[in-house]
Design a protein around this motif. Structure first.
Motif, PDB file in Angstrom:
ATOM      1  N   ALA A  56       0.531  -1.390  -0.042  1.00 57.56           N
ATOM      2  CA  ALA A  56      -0.082   0.094   0.153  1.00 57.56           C
ATOM      3  C   ALA A  56       0.750   1.299  -0.023  1.00 57.56           C
ATOM      4  O   ALA A  56       2.036   1.321   0.473  1.00 57.56           O
ATOM      5  CB  ALA A  56      -1.000  -0.139   1.243  1.00 57.56           C
ATOM      6  N   ASP A  57       0.301   2.532  -0.429  1.00 52.76           N
ATOM      7  CA  ASP A  57       1.060   3.729  -0.378  1.00 52.76           C
ATOM      8  C   ASP A  57       1.081   4.193   0.913  1.00 52.76           C
ATOM      9  O   ASP A  57       0.156   4.151   1.630  1.00 52.76           O
ATOM     10  CB  ASP A  57       0.409   4.629  -1.230  1.00 52.76           C
ATOM     11  N   GLY A  58       2.132   4.627   1.530  1.00 52.35           N
ATOM     12  CA  GLY A  58       2.647   5.140   2.775  1.00 52.35           C
ATOM     13  C   GLY A  58       3.501   6.804   2.740  1.00 52.35           C
ATOM     14  O   GLY A  58       4.008   6.751   1.595  1.00 52.35           O
ATOM     15  N   ASP A  59       3.399   7.260   3.783  1.00 50.39           N
ATOM     16  CA  ASP A  59       4.414   8.364   3.968  1.00 50.39           C
ATOM     17  C   ASP A  59       5.631   8.156   4.507  1.00 50.39           C
ATOM     18  O   ASP A  59       5.777   7.508   5.370  1.00 50.39           O
ATOM     19  CB  ASP A  59       3.564   9.496   4.817  1.00 50.39           C
ATOM     20  N   ARG A  60       6.748   8.707   3.681  1.00 56.59           N
ATOM     21  CA  ARG A  60       8.035   8.465   4.288  1.00 56.59           C
ATOM     22  C   ARG A  60       8.134  10.138   4.615  1.00 56.59           C
ATOM     23  O   ARG A  60       8.209  11.062   4.029  1.00 56.59           O
ATOM     24  CB  ARG A  60       8.982   8.429   3.147  1.00 56.59           C
ATOM     25  N   ASN A  61       8.901  10.161   6.136  1.00 57.12           N
ATOM     26  CA  ASN A  61       8.951  11.420   6.576  1.00 57.12           C
ATOM     27  C   ASN A  61      10.355  11.566   7.249  1.00 57.12           C
ATOM     28  O   ASN A  61      11.044  10.522   7.274  1.00 57.12           O
ATOM     29  CB  ASN A  61       8.019  11.829   7.563  1.00 57.12           C
ATOM     30  N   LEU A  62      10.908  12.705   7.078  1.00 58.60           N
ATOM     31  CA  LEU A  62      12.307  13.030   7.755  1.00 58.60           C
ATOM     32  C   LEU A  62      12.196  14.325   8.323  1.00 58.60           C
ATOM     33  O   LEU A  62      11.750  15.590   7.613  1.00 58.60           O
ATOM     34  CB  LEU A  62      13.407  13.163   6.677  1.00 58.60           C
ATOM     35  N   ASP A  63      12.576  14.400   9.551  1.00 59.82           N
ATOM     36  CA  ASP A  63      12.779  15.842  10.231  1.00 59.82           C
ATOM     37  C   ASP A  63      14.012  16.425  10.390  1.00 59.82           C
ATOM     38  O   ASP A  63      15.087  15.640  10.665  1.00 59.82           O
ATOM     39  CB  ASP A  63      12.095  15.581  11.794  1.00 59.82           C
ATOM     40  N   VAL A  64      14.121  17.573   9.861  1.00 60.79           N
ATOM     41  CA  VAL A  64      15.642  18.292   9.813  1.00 60.79           C
ATOM     42  C   VAL A  64      15.337  19.526  10.867  1.00 60.79           C
ATOM     43  O   VAL A  64      14.537  20.378  10.676  1.00 60.79           O
ATOM     44  CB  VAL A  64      15.618  18.906   8.320  1.00 60.79           C
ATOM     45  N   PHE A  65      16.115  19.325  11.722  1.00 57.35           N
ATOM     46  CA  PHE A  65      16.040  20.302  13.184  1.00 57.35           C
ATOM     47  C   PHE A  65      16.830  21.633  12.646  1.00 57.35           C
ATOM     48  O   PHE A  65      17.875  21.490  11.919  1.00 57.35           O
ATOM     49  CB  PHE A  65      16.803  19.678  14.240  1.00 57.35           C
ATOM     50  N   VAL A  66      16.375  22.721  12.827  1.00 58.91           N
ATOM     51  CA  VAL A  66      16.701  24.033  12.539  1.00 58.91           C
ATOM     52  C   VAL A  66      17.564  24.565  13.900  1.00 58.91           C
ATOM     53  O   VAL A  66      17.390  24.564  14.872  1.00 58.91           O
ATOM     54  CB  VAL A  66      15.662  24.873  12.266  1.00 58.91           C
ATOM     55  N   THR A  67      18.896  25.102  13.410  1.00 62.59           N
ATOM     56  CA  THR A  67      19.529  26.009  14.381  1.00 62.59           C
ATOM     57  C   THR A  67      19.425  27.343  14.356  1.00 62.59           C
ATOM     58  O   THR A  67      18.898  27.757  13.103  1.00 62.59           O
ATOM     59  CB  THR A  67      21.148  25.447  14.141  1.00 62.59           C
ATOM     60  N   GLY A  68      19.993  28.001  14.897  1.00 62.99           N
ATOM     61  CA  GLY A  68      19.885  29.405  14.836  1.00 62.99           C
ATOM     62  C   GLY A  68      20.685  30.027  13.503  1.00 62.99           C
ATOM     63  O   GLY A  68      20.237  30.760  12.997  1.00 62.99           O
ATOM     64  N   THR A  69      21.798  29.331  13.081  1.00 65.95           N
ATOM     65  CA  THR A  69      22.661  29.839  12.030  1.00 65.95           C
ATOM     66  C   THR A  69      22.041  29.149  10.912  1.00 65.95           C
ATOM     67  O   THR A  69      22.347  29.551   9.467  1.00 65.95           O
ATOM     68  CB  THR A  69      24.216  29.500  12.156  1.00 65.95           C
ATOM     69  N   GLY A  70      21.143  28.074  10.772  1.00 68.54           N
ATOM     70  CA  GLY A  70      20.640  27.602   9.505  1.00 68.54           C
ATOM     71  C   GLY A  70      21.818  26.589   8.819  1.00 68.54           C
ATOM     72  O   GLY A  70      21.736  26.146   7.916  1.00 68.54           O
ATOM     73  N   HIS A  71      22.885  26.265   9.665  1.00 75.55           N
ATOM     74  CA  HIS A  71      23.771  25.394   9.261  1.00 75.55           C
ATOM     75  C   HIS A  71      23.340  23.939   9.151  1.00 75.55           C
ATOM     76  O   HIS A  71      22.828  23.219  10.262  1.00 75.55           O
ATOM     77  CB  HIS A  71      25.114  25.512   9.838  1.00 75.55           C
ATOM     78  N   LEU A  72      23.636  23.004   8.144  1.00 73.23           N
ATOM     79  CA  LEU A  72      23.428  21.498   8.145  1.00 73.23           C
ATOM     80  C   LEU A  72      24.772  20.795   8.636  1.00 73.23           C
ATOM     81  O   LEU A  72      25.587  21.033   8.119  1.00 73.23           O
ATOM     82  CB  LEU A  72      22.885  21.050   6.892  1.00 73.23           C
ATOM     83  N   ASP A  73      24.364  20.350   9.715  1.00 73.54           N
ATOM     84  CA  ASP A  73      25.812  19.456  10.474  1.00 73.54           C
ATOM     85  C   ASP A  73      25.733  18.120   9.483  1.00 73.54           C
ATOM     86  O   ASP A  73      24.965  17.805   8.662  1.00 73.54           O
ATOM     87  CB  ASP A  73      25.644  18.973  11.811  1.00 73.54           C
ATOM     88  N   PRO A  74      26.962  17.542   9.569  1.00 73.55           N
ATOM     89  CA  PRO A  74      27.219  16.302   8.894  1.00 73.55           C
ATOM     90  C   PRO A  74      26.382  15.358   8.813  1.00 73.55           C
ATOM     91  O   PRO A  74      25.912  14.552   7.856  1.00 73.55           O
ATOM     92  CB  PRO A  74      28.527  15.822   9.139  1.00 73.55           C
ATOM     93  N   ARG A  75      25.649  15.007   9.864  1.00 73.76           N
ATOM     94  CA  ARG A  75      24.613  13.822  10.301  1.00 73.76           C
ATOM     95  C   ARG A  75      23.420  14.285   9.590  1.00 73.76           C
ATOM     96  O   ARG A  75      22.918  13.412   8.488  1.00 73.76           O
ATOM     97  CB  ARG A  75      24.554  13.920  11.702  1.00 73.76           C
ATOM     98  N   GLN A  76      22.779  15.346   9.594  1.00 77.17           N
ATOM     99  CA  GLN A  76      21.818  15.875   8.915  1.00 77.17           C
ATOM    100  C   GLN A  76      21.913  15.914   7.341  1.00 77.17           C
ATOM    101  O   GLN A  76      20.814  15.756   6.591  1.00 77.17           O
ATOM    102  CB  GLN A  76      21.213  17.394   9.465  1.00 77.17           C
ATOM    103  N   ALA A  77      22.940  16.229   6.892  1.00 77.39           N
ATOM    104  CA  ALA A  77      23.170  16.216   5.523  1.00 77.39           C
ATOM    105  C   ALA A  77      23.186  14.943   4.942  1.00 77.39           C
ATOM    106  O   ALA A  77      22.671  14.575   3.894  1.00 77.39           O
ATOM    107  CB  ALA A  77      24.659  17.063   5.178  1.00 77.39           C
ATOM    108  N   ALA A  78      23.844  13.955   5.738  1.00 77.38           N
ATOM    109  CA  ALA A  78      23.735  12.624   5.257  1.00 77.38           C
ATOM    110  C   ALA A  78      22.373  12.123   5.193  1.00 77.38           C
ATOM    111  O   ALA A  78      21.894  11.104   4.287  1.00 77.38           O
ATOM    112  CB  ALA A  78      24.649  11.728   6.049  1.00 77.38           C
TER     113      ALA A  78
END
Length: 249
Positions: A56-78
């Motif tokens: 069946a069709d389902g939703d795939r989700n990913l939460d990207v947490f926001v920092t004050g500078t808006g920088h993506l750390d290596p974990r979130q980028a991966a």
């Protein structure tokens, strides 16, 4: 009036015609038909029949947490790279980017910079800008972390019914139910759900994959060794290294 000394004759009974006999037989059979007990379906004993895996069709989700500078750390980028790769392979429809609205002061600019970084990674991973839809959701508590939510639709394998249902007591129920020695309804549901969650491509549950390209060099070499009377197989040693025809690799 009967004469004295002569026995009286019993009154004559009416004869039953064949039509009346047939009607009486039909009525008797109808009574038997109405007394017949109706039985239900047989309880499935196999857990795969009680808890089948469906596609069946389902939703795939990913939460990207926001920092004050808006920088993506290596974990979130991966994580985003892996999520976008899955979208390119199995995604249906567009990629939805939900931005938090009403965040704490000082995080608004970080949300916009993080969203721009996500769109940049999407372009680098081959996701066109027209496939990305940007929306927003209201933040319930600005004091908590409010992530940017990425989501898309894809086909997935899941159990048809809901696990954790116990329609009957596992203890003492009734003599009839205890003597049947039937498995509990929920038995095997978690195993099926875990197996379905581990399948990378749900289509593999429906049909096998076609054969890939053959290794022509390896095949010609093995055929040549067989013609020379040699063993083309590989001998494995206990230390984990392979030994091919006496030579240690």
């Amino acid at each position: 009036m009967t004469l004295p000394g002569r026995p009286s004759r019993p009154p004559s009974r009416p004869r039953r015609t064949p039509a009346l006999a047939a009607a009486a037989l039909a009525a008797a059979l109808g009574a038997c038909q109405s007394d017949r007990a109706a039985t239900g379906s047989i309880y499935p004993m196999d857990y795969r029949a009680r808890h089948p895996i469906v596609l069946a069709d389902g939703d795939r989700n990913l939460d990207v947490f926001v920092t004050g500078t808006g920088h993506l750390d290596p974990r979130q980028a991966a994580d985003i790279d892996a999520f976008l790769l899955e979208y390119r392979r199995y995604g249906r429809g567009g990629l939805l980017v939900d931005l938090p609205r009403g965040v704490a002061p000082g995080l608004g600019a970080g949300v916009e910079r993080t969203a721009s970084a996500i769109r940049r990674l999407g372009a680098e991973n081959g996701v066109p800008a027209r496939a990305i839809t940007v929306a927003g959701y209201a933040v319930a508590d600005p004091g908590l972390a409010s992530p940017i939510r990425l989501s898309f639709r894809r086909m997935e394998a899941r159990v048809a019914d809901k696990c954790g249902l116990w329609p009957q007591d596992l203890g003492e129920r009734s003599p009839a139910a205890n003597f049947r020695n039937e498995p509990a309804w929920n038995l095997g549901c978690s195993t099926q759900a875990t197996f379905a969650a581990q399948v990378a491509d749900p289509v593999d549950l429906v049909r096998g994959r076609p054969e890939g390209r053959i290794d022509t060099v390896r095949r010609v070499k093995d055929i040549g060794q067989l013609r020379d009377g040699k063993d083309p197989s590989t001998a494995w040693r206990q230390d984990g290294k392979t030994s091919v025809k006496g030579a240690v690799e």
